[in-house]
Scaffold this motif. Structure first.
Motif, PDB file in Angstrom:
ATOM      1  N   GLU A  29       0.966  -1.322   0.163  1.00 56.01           N
ATOM      2  CA  GLU A  29       0.129  -0.255   0.203  1.00 56.01           C
ATOM      3  C   GLU A  29       1.242   0.672  -0.172  1.00 56.01           C
ATOM      4  OE1 GLU A  29       0.502  -2.161   2.963  1.00 56.01           O
ATOM      5  OE2 GLU A  29       0.880  -1.480   4.847  1.00 56.01           O
ATOM      6  N   VAL A  30       2.291   0.940  -0.229  1.00 54.44           N
ATOM      7  CA  VAL A  30       3.160   2.377  -0.305  1.00 54.44           C
ATOM      8  C   VAL A  30       2.719   2.903  -1.465  1.00 54.44           C
ATOM      9  CG1 VAL A  30       5.138   3.070   0.181  1.00 54.44           C
ATOM     10  CG2 VAL A  30       4.346   1.221   2.145  1.00 54.44           C
ATOM     11  N   ILE A  31       2.865   3.812  -1.733  1.00 53.32           N
ATOM     12  CA  ILE A  31       2.568   4.392  -3.219  1.00 53.32           C
ATOM     13  C   ILE A  31       3.970   5.303  -3.789  1.00 53.32           C
ATOM     14  CG2 ILE A  31       1.854   6.720  -4.906  1.00 53.32           C
ATOM     15  CD1 ILE A  31      -0.258   6.745  -2.930  1.00 53.32           C
ATOM     16  N   CYS A  32       4.933   5.239  -3.168  1.00 53.18           N
ATOM     17  CA  CYS A  32       6.321   6.180  -3.680  1.00 53.18           C
ATOM     18  C   CYS A  32       6.719   6.383  -1.833  1.00 53.18           C
ATOM     19  CB  CYS A  32       6.157   7.404  -4.441  1.00 53.18           C
ATOM     20  SG  CYS A  32       5.447   8.190  -3.860  1.00 53.18           S
ATOM     21  N   HIS A  33       8.075   6.898  -2.252  1.00 52.82           N
ATOM     22  CA  HIS A  33       8.931   7.439  -1.436  1.00 52.82           C
ATOM     23  C   HIS A  33       9.376   6.668   0.042  1.00 52.82           C
ATOM     24  CE1 HIS A  33       7.788  11.281  -2.824  1.00 52.82           C
ATOM     25  NE2 HIS A  33       8.263  10.953  -4.125  1.00 52.82           N
ATOM     26  N   GLY A  34       8.750   5.067   0.082  1.00 51.77           N
ATOM     27  CA  GLY A  34       8.729   4.299   1.287  1.00 51.77           C
ATOM     28  C   GLY A  34      10.518   4.357   1.446  1.00 51.77           C
ATOM     29  N   ILE A  35      11.290   4.306   2.818  1.00 50.76           N
ATOM     30  CA  ILE A  35      12.300   4.305   2.833  1.00 50.76           C
ATOM     31  C   ILE A  35      12.920   2.971   3.530  1.00 50.76           C
ATOM     32  CG2 ILE A  35      14.320   5.354   4.922  1.00 50.76           C
ATOM     33  CD1 ILE A  35      12.213   7.413   5.335  1.00 50.76           C
ATOM     34  N   ASN A  86       8.081  -1.559  -5.272  1.00 46.19           N
ATOM     35  CA  ASN A  86       8.396  -0.626  -6.674  1.00 46.19           C
ATOM     36  C   ASN A  86       9.739  -0.104  -5.998  1.00 46.19           C
ATOM     37  OD1 ASN A  86       9.227   1.831  -7.167  1.00 46.19           O
ATOM     38  ND2 ASN A  86       7.999   1.501  -8.485  1.00 46.19           N
ATOM     39  N   VAL A  87      10.633  -0.535  -6.729  1.00 45.31           N
ATOM     40  CA  VAL A  87      11.711  -0.196  -6.788  1.00 45.31           C
ATOM     41  C   VAL A  87      12.609   1.120  -7.270  1.00 45.31           C
ATOM     42  CG1 VAL A  87      14.506  -0.300  -6.533  1.00 45.31           C
ATOM     43  CG2 VAL A  87      13.198  -2.192  -5.552  1.00 45.31           C
ATOM     44  N   ASP A  88      12.593   2.712  -7.008  1.00 47.24           N
ATOM     45  CA  ASP A  88      12.934   3.605  -7.467  1.00 47.24           C
ATOM     46  C   ASP A  88      14.160   4.522  -7.463  1.00 47.24           C
ATOM     47  OD1 ASP A  88      12.498   6.310  -8.752  1.00 47.24           O
ATOM     48  OD2 ASP A  88      10.840   6.571  -8.220  1.00 47.24           O
ATOM     49  N   VAL A  89      15.178   4.020  -8.503  1.00 43.77           N
ATOM     50  CA  VAL A  89      16.360   4.932  -8.954  1.00 43.77           C
ATOM     51  C   VAL A  89      16.572   5.411  -9.881  1.00 43.77           C
ATOM     52  CG1 VAL A  89      18.820   3.682  -9.365  1.00 43.77           C
ATOM     53  CG2 VAL A  89      16.847   1.416  -8.595  1.00 43.77           C
ATOM     54  N   THR A  90      17.947   6.466  -8.713  1.00 41.16           N
ATOM     55  CA  THR A  90      18.302   7.595  -9.942  1.00 41.16           C
ATOM     56  C   THR A  90      19.851   7.693  -8.894  1.00 41.16           C
ATOM     57  OG1 THR A  90      15.860   8.838  -8.837  1.00 41.16           O
ATOM     58  CG2 THR A  90      17.386  10.151  -9.477  1.00 41.16           C
ATOM     59  N   HIS A  91      20.268   7.670 -10.117  1.00 41.75           N
ATOM     60  CA  HIS A  91      21.303   8.121 -10.146  1.00 41.75           C
ATOM     61  C   HIS A  91      21.985   9.115 -10.862  1.00 41.75           C
ATOM     62  CE1 HIS A  91      22.145   4.203  -8.275  1.00 41.75           C
ATOM     63  NE2 HIS A  91      21.844   3.434  -9.559  1.00 41.75           N
ATOM     64  N   VAL A 102       1.204   6.726   1.778  1.00 42.05           N
ATOM     65  CA  VAL A 102       0.350   4.943   1.767  1.00 42.05           C
ATOM     66  C   VAL A 102      -0.960   5.794   0.955  1.00 42.05           C
ATOM     67  CG1 VAL A 102       1.865   4.352   3.381  1.00 42.05           C
ATOM     68  CG2 VAL A 102       0.007   5.840   3.939  1.00 42.05           C
ATOM     69  N   THR A 103      -1.736   4.664   0.569  1.00 42.58           N
ATOM     70  CA  THR A 103      -2.634   4.765   0.205  1.00 42.58           C
ATOM     71  C   THR A 103      -3.800   5.000   1.431  1.00 42.58           C
ATOM     72  OG1 THR A 103      -3.297   2.120   0.522  1.00 42.58           O
ATOM     73  CG2 THR A 103      -2.962   3.272  -1.931  1.00 42.58           C
ATOM     74  N   ALA A 104      -4.696   5.852   1.275  1.00 43.23           N
ATOM     75  CA  ALA A 104      -5.528   6.837   3.142  1.00 43.23           C
ATOM     76  C   ALA A 104      -6.591   5.121   2.575  1.00 43.23           C
ATOM     77  CB  ALA A 104      -6.476   7.546   2.855  1.00 43.23           C
ATOM     78  N   ASP A 105      -7.068   4.037   1.799  1.00 51.42           N
ATOM     79  CA  ASP A 105      -7.648   2.953   2.028  1.00 51.42           C
ATOM     80  C   ASP A 105      -6.680   2.309   2.360  1.00 51.42           C
ATOM     81  OD1 ASP A 105      -6.855   2.385  -0.514  1.00 51.42           O
ATOM     82  OD2 ASP A 105      -8.973   3.224  -1.624  1.00 51.42           O
ATOM     83  N   GLY A 106      -6.311   1.852   2.041  1.00 49.26           N
ATOM     84  CA  GLY A 106      -4.732   0.418   2.144  1.00 49.26           C
ATOM     85  C   GLY A 106      -4.568  -0.508   1.160  1.00 49.26           C
ATOM     86  N   ARG A 107      -5.301  -0.055   0.505  1.00 46.94           N
ATOM     87  CA  ARG A 107      -5.216  -1.466  -0.728  1.00 46.94           C
ATOM     88  C   ARG A 107      -3.791  -0.751  -1.282  1.00 46.94           C
ATOM     89  NH1 ARG A 107     -11.173  -1.741  -4.114  1.00 46.94           N
ATOM     90  NH2 ARG A 107      -9.611  -4.015  -4.627  1.00 46.94           N
ATOM     91  N   LEU A 108      -3.879  -1.861  -2.465  1.00 50.98           N
ATOM     92  CA  LEU A 108      -2.233  -2.237  -3.913  1.00 50.98           C
ATOM     93  C   LEU A 108      -2.376  -0.537  -4.408  1.00 50.98           C
ATOM     94  CD1 LEU A 108      -2.414  -5.920  -4.276  1.00 50.98           C
ATOM     95  CD2 LEU A 108      -1.449  -4.204  -2.702  1.00 50.98           C
ATOM     96  N   SER A 109      -0.999  -0.035  -4.487  1.00 52.05           N
ATOM     97  CA  SER A 109      -0.512   0.941  -5.403  1.00 52.05           C
ATOM     98  C   SER A 109       0.906   0.027  -6.019  1.00 52.05           C
ATOM     99  CB  SER A 109      -0.310   2.266  -4.523  1.00 52.05           C
ATOM    100  OG  SER A 109       0.050   3.062  -5.482  1.00 52.05           O
ATOM    101  N   ALA A 110       0.955   0.654  -7.004  1.00 54.60           N
ATOM    102  CA  ALA A 110       1.775   0.088  -8.217  1.00 54.60           C
ATOM    103  C   ALA A 110       2.210   0.932  -9.113  1.00 54.60           C
ATOM    104  CB  ALA A 110       1.730  -1.549  -9.145  1.00 54.60           C
TER     105      ALA A 110
END
Ligand code: MF3
Ligand code: CO
Ligand code: CO
Length: 294
Positions: free
Chosen positions: A117-123, A136-141, A265-273
């Motif tokens: 349910e984490v949309i983005c910017h998970g640590i 989701n793995v978000d890579v910036t170099h 995170v999604t407010a309703d706790g459902r999945l995000s991709a």
């Protein structure tokens, strides 16, 4: 020279003036590349890239894609998100690149890892991946001074039907966006295509986070919303480099940001991709500078 024959008289002028084509460049000589570069800088603060810059961003993109490939090969249940951070960080450093997230506006790690349910910017941290998760793995170099940004959502073990659906819809959303990437289309066309597709699958599009210009810096103008109206916004021209990175929710689009100030995170706790690539607009369409198959 660019073929502008398919532009309608009443369409927005591809020069970016905001006027109708017939009231602007129709029948005139095409603006020179130098004029367009100046106009995009002055009017939108968009830095169009030269061929040497695009080469630099492509080289950065190569290290980004390698990092994602290594992560994909290593991912398994039982692994922590901290270990993903180590893999991405070490691969960057070994190849003469710098992970851009580290210390970016206080972000504490080298990559974003966003689970379920984490949309983005998970640590990255002690979370242990388990069978059925999506991540989701978000890579910036930064490589040789140039930035490239890409992300992918992976399955851990065997996905359930919800996981299968949301990852498919997010990937197809990015594909729908890619069909809009060509000179004379607009930023609004991109969001329109994503929104139309995602909502047709009864999923929702996150509004709070957008794609962005990239290359000389991590986040540059323009913003690239993943929703919108056809024909609105800045006209795409060759040399524009930006990301498209639709975040698609299985339920409602509403989100909240956790107390760490990052994890959305999604407010309703459902999945995000989410899937993200860095694109350059070319004379006859586009090229991905962080290519992978969707
Ligand atoms: N890579 C993200 C994007 O696609 C931004 C992450 S910012 C960070 O724009 F600080 F969290 F790394
Ligand atoms: Co991005
Ligand atoms: Co990114």
């Amino acid at each position: 020279m660019k073929n502008t024959s398919k532009i309608g008289r009443n369409d927005p002028c591809p020069c970016g003036s905001g006027k109708k084509y017939k009231k602007c460049c129709m029948g005139k000589q095409a603006a020179s590349p130098v004029d367009i570069k100046k106009r995009y800088r002055q009017k939108y603060d968009i830095a169009l890239k030269e061929p040497k810059d695009i080469e630099g961003i492509r080289a950065a993109g190569h290290v980004v894609i390698q990092s994602l490939e290594i992560v994909e090969a290593e991912l398994k249940a039982g692994m922590t998100t901290e270990e993903i951070n180590t893999i991405v960080h070490d691969h960057a450093i070994k190849n003469g690149a710098v992970p851009a997230p580290f210390n970016y506006r206080g972000f504490p790690k080298s990559v974003c890892t966003s689970v379920n349910e984490v949309i983005c910017h998970g640590i990255p941290g002690p979370y242990v991946l388990k069978d059925g998760d999506i991540i989701n793995v978000d890579v910036t170099h930064i490589y040789n001074g140039y930035y490239a940004d890409a992300s992918k959502t992976f399955f851990i073990g065997t996905p359930g039907p919800d996981a299968e659906k949301i990852v498919k819809v997010a990937a197809e959303s990015l594909k729908a966006a890619m069909e809009m990437l060509a000179p004379d289309h607009t930023i609004g066309d991109i969001g329109w295509a994503i929104q139309r597709y995602a909502e047709s699958r009864k999923c929702s599009v996150v509004r709070e986070f957008v794609g962005h210009g990239v290359g000389f810096e991590f986040h540059e103008p323009p913003q690239v919303p993943h929703y919108g109206k056809k024909g609105q916004g800045v006209v795409l021209v060759p040399g524009m480099v930006f990301t498209v990175e639709p975040m698609i929710n299985l339920g409602k689009s509403r989100l909240f940001v956790e107390d760490d100030g990052w994890t959305a995170v999604t407010a309703d706790g459902r999945l995000s991709a989410q899937f993200e690539q860095t694109f350059v607009i070319t004379e006859d369409g586009f090229e991905s500078l962080t290519p992978y198959s969707l």
